[in-house]
Scaffold this motif. Structure first.
Motif, PDB file in Angstrom:
ATOM      1  N   ARG A 155       0.596  15.731  -1.225  1.00  0.00           N
ATOM      2  CA  ARG A 155       1.752  14.851  -1.099  1.00  0.00           C
ATOM      3  C   ARG A 155       3.030  15.528  -1.585  1.00  0.00           C
ATOM      4  O   ARG A 155       4.090  15.392  -0.967  1.00  0.00           O
ATOM      5  CB  ARG A 155       1.523  13.544  -1.880  1.00  0.00           C
ATOM      6  N   ARG A 203       6.681   9.092  -8.541  1.00  0.00           N
ATOM      7  CA  ARG A 203       5.507   8.243  -8.750  1.00  0.00           C
ATOM      8  C   ARG A 203       5.204   7.429  -7.491  1.00  0.00           C
ATOM      9  O   ARG A 203       4.039   7.200  -7.155  1.00  0.00           O
ATOM     10  CB  ARG A 203       5.736   7.320  -9.942  1.00  0.00           C
ATOM     11  N   ALA A 204       6.248   7.008  -6.772  1.00  0.00           N
ATOM     12  CA  ALA A 204       6.043   6.261  -5.532  1.00  0.00           C
ATOM     13  C   ALA A 204       5.418   7.142  -4.458  1.00  0.00           C
ATOM     14  O   ALA A 204       4.540   6.697  -3.704  1.00  0.00           O
ATOM     15  CB  ALA A 204       7.367   5.676  -5.046  1.00  0.00           C
ATOM     16  N   ILE A 205       5.851   8.396  -4.367  1.00  0.00           N
ATOM     17  CA  ILE A 205       5.269   9.325  -3.396  1.00  0.00           C
ATOM     18  C   ILE A 205       3.780   9.520  -3.665  1.00  0.00           C
ATOM     19  O   ILE A 205       2.961   9.564  -2.740  1.00  0.00           O
ATOM     20  CB  ILE A 205       6.020  10.671  -3.435  1.00  0.00           C
ATOM     21  N   GLU A 260       5.034  -1.656   6.221  1.00  0.00           N
ATOM     22  CA  GLU A 260       3.705  -1.469   5.638  1.00  0.00           C
ATOM     23  C   GLU A 260       2.680  -1.599   6.749  1.00  0.00           C
ATOM     24  O   GLU A 260       2.606  -2.627   7.424  1.00  0.00           O
ATOM     25  CB  GLU A 260       3.430  -2.493   4.540  1.00  0.00           C
ATOM     26  N   ALA A 312       2.043   7.291  -5.128  1.00  0.00           N
ATOM     27  CA  ALA A 312       1.497   5.933  -5.131  1.00  0.00           C
ATOM     28  C   ALA A 312       0.681   5.659  -6.395  1.00  0.00           C
ATOM     29  O   ALA A 312      -0.449   5.169  -6.338  1.00  0.00           O
ATOM     30  CB  ALA A 312       0.658   5.679  -3.878  1.00  0.00           C
ATOM     31  N   SER A 332       5.047   6.129   0.706  1.00  0.00           N
ATOM     32  CA  SER A 332       4.181   5.859  -0.441  1.00  0.00           C
ATOM     33  C   SER A 332       2.806   5.417   0.039  1.00  0.00           C
ATOM     34  O   SER A 332       2.678   4.419   0.755  1.00  0.00           O
ATOM     35  CB  SER A 332       4.803   4.760  -1.317  1.00  0.00           C
ATOM     36  N   TYR A 333       1.799   6.171  -0.332  1.00  0.00           N
ATOM     37  CA  TYR A 333       0.418   5.814  -0.014  1.00  0.00           C
ATOM     38  C   TYR A 333      -0.509   6.695  -0.836  1.00  0.00           C
ATOM     39  O   TYR A 333      -0.092   7.744  -1.341  1.00  0.00           O
ATOM     40  CB  TYR A 333       0.118   5.978   1.481  1.00  0.00           C
ATOM     41  N   ARG A 334      -1.744   6.273  -0.955  1.00  0.00           N
ATOM     42  CA  ARG A 334      -2.729   7.066  -1.699  1.00  0.00           C
ATOM     43  C   ARG A 334      -4.072   6.996  -0.987  1.00  0.00           C
ATOM     44  O   ARG A 334      -4.658   5.905  -0.852  1.00  0.00           O
ATOM     45  CB  ARG A 334      -2.851   6.585  -3.138  1.00  0.00           C
ATOM     46  N   GLN A 375      10.760   7.821  -8.068  1.00  0.00           N
ATOM     47  CA  GLN A 375      10.532   8.222  -6.678  1.00  0.00           C
ATOM     48  C   GLN A 375       9.298   9.104  -6.545  1.00  0.00           C
ATOM     49  O   GLN A 375       8.514   8.957  -5.603  1.00  0.00           O
ATOM     50  CB  GLN A 375      11.767   8.962  -6.139  1.00  0.00           C
TER      51      GLN A 375
END
Length: 391
Positions: free
Chosen positions: A155, A177-179, A101, A181, A28-30, A175
């Motif tokens: 992503r 939405r987490a990918i 993290e 982020a 998960s990151y943006r 899941q």
């Protein structure tokens, strides 16, 4: 920043491959579109035997060319902003029972003799995700991701490519939405999320890459809870060399079993636990039960969960149990062993490389000897997707 379609030079094949762990592909990151392009180019420079603290040299001209050539002036002008973004933005990676993290980069090195050259090193916490990769890793061609016009498409491409060799996968909406982020207040309703992010990302992937993706929602009541994807890769990566392991042990069976379980919809982490904790025969007879139940029209909303439950409780019928009991016939034992040997070969083929004509012939002959249609189907599909055997 420029994010549109670009006419990219095709890098040399060996340099164009990016390899990361599946955990990093599903992290998960943006970050911005061009920051993602840059970190992908940098990751393509990693060789599997590199030390984790290695510095990777890159010139601004090289980056500019990879990002679209002279027309991509916005990237060149915003280069410093992109590098700062990669030093500052966290990436959250789930590995087993731990969540890491960290930042993408840990160091930047300037060449005082040549200001156009820079070198970067990856954060130490990403060591297992980029170096010495052996199991459960994702690989794709750099230019495939670079061609995608927005971060969300990049992503989703990475996440779906993890399952390209299987042909399908399933994520909960949470899941996904987490990918991406996404913040909680960003398209909180699924209809908006689908319209603004998911559908557009799939359209981009279908247009700009060799993956062809379709999807279907699954509901709990009236609410969409899961999204199931079907993935076809029109130009799969051809592995480079196949090593057939002669001394197969019980541990060697685990990875092929995990791949089979994931193929049928079991979560990868749960599949690894199942393969490590349960007897192979128990797993296979309960997979057989699932296939028969599905074939008789029993409604199974969550195949992965149903399979896991069957294996945990060993719901296979007595008749099915008898098919998998220990047999005194040594020839049958050897045939069973050979089936899993092919599975192990398949794992290595998918992850490492091209078979010689003699090895292909050996694999094809071995496939003919497999009596279990389910195993044969899985292994044949995987070998075809890997480019080892033609469709």
């Amino acid at each position: 920043m420029a994010t549109g379609k670009m006419n990219l030079p095709i890098p040399k094949e060996e340099e164009s491959l990016v390899r990361t762990s599946n955990s990093l592909a599903l992290a998960s990151y943006r970050i911005s579109t061009n920051a993602k392009r840059f970190i992908t180019v940098l990751a393509s420079k990693v060789n599997k035997n590199d030390p984790p603290n290695k510095e990777y040299e890159v010139t601004r001209r090289e980056i500019r060319d990879l990002m679209g050539g002279k027309k991509c002036t916005a990237f060149y002008e915003n280069f410093e902003e992109i590098i700062k973004e990669l030093f500052d933005t966290p990436v959250i990676v789930e590995k087993g029972d731990k969540i890491y993290e960290c930042r993408w980069l840990s160091a930047r090195v300037y060449d005082l003799k040549n200001e156009s050259k820079l070198a970067f090193s990856f954060h130490p916490s990403l060591q297992d995700d980029l170096f010495n990769l052996k199991n459960f890793f994702n690989q794709y061609y750099t230019e495939q991701l670079i061609r995608l016009p927005v971060f969300n498409s990049q992503r989703l491409y990475e996440a779906l490519h993890v399952y390209a060799y299987i042909g399908h996968c399933e994520f909960t909406v949470e899941q996904l939405r987490a990918i991406f982020a996404l913040e909680q207040d960003t398209y909180p309703e699924y209809a908006n999320f689908k319209q603004r992010i998911l559908s557009k990302a799939i359209d981009d992937i279908n247009e700009h890459t060799t993956l062809k993706v379709t999807f279907k929602e699954k509901r709990a009541g009236r609410k969409v809870k899961w999204v199931r994807f079907w993935i076809t890769e029109t130009k799969p990566i051809i592995p480079r060399r196949i090593q057939i392991k002669e001394d197969i042990t019980e541990k060697d069976y685990i990875e092929p079993i995990v791949k089979i379980l994931v193929y049928y919809g079991v979560d990868e982490k749960e599949a690894a636990k199942i393969a490590a904790n349960y007897d192979i025969r128990r797993i296979m007879r309960n997979l057989d039960k699932y296939k028969k139940d599905e074939g008789t029209g029993i409604p199974i909303d969550n195949p992965g969960g149903y399979i896991h439950w069957c294996i945990q409780t060993d719901k296979a019928t007595e008749e099915q149990l008898s098919l998998w009991r220990q047999d005194k016939d040594k020839a049958l034992q050897e045939k069973t062993k050979e089936q899993f040997r092919v599975g192990f070969v398949l794992t290595q083929a998918v992850e490492e490389a091209a078979a010689t004509s003699e090895e292909v012939q050996t694999i094809e002959e071995t496939l003919e000897e497999i009596s279990d249609p389910m195993l044969k189907e899985i292994f044949l599909r995987g070998l075809q997707n890997a480019g080892i055997i033609k469709n």
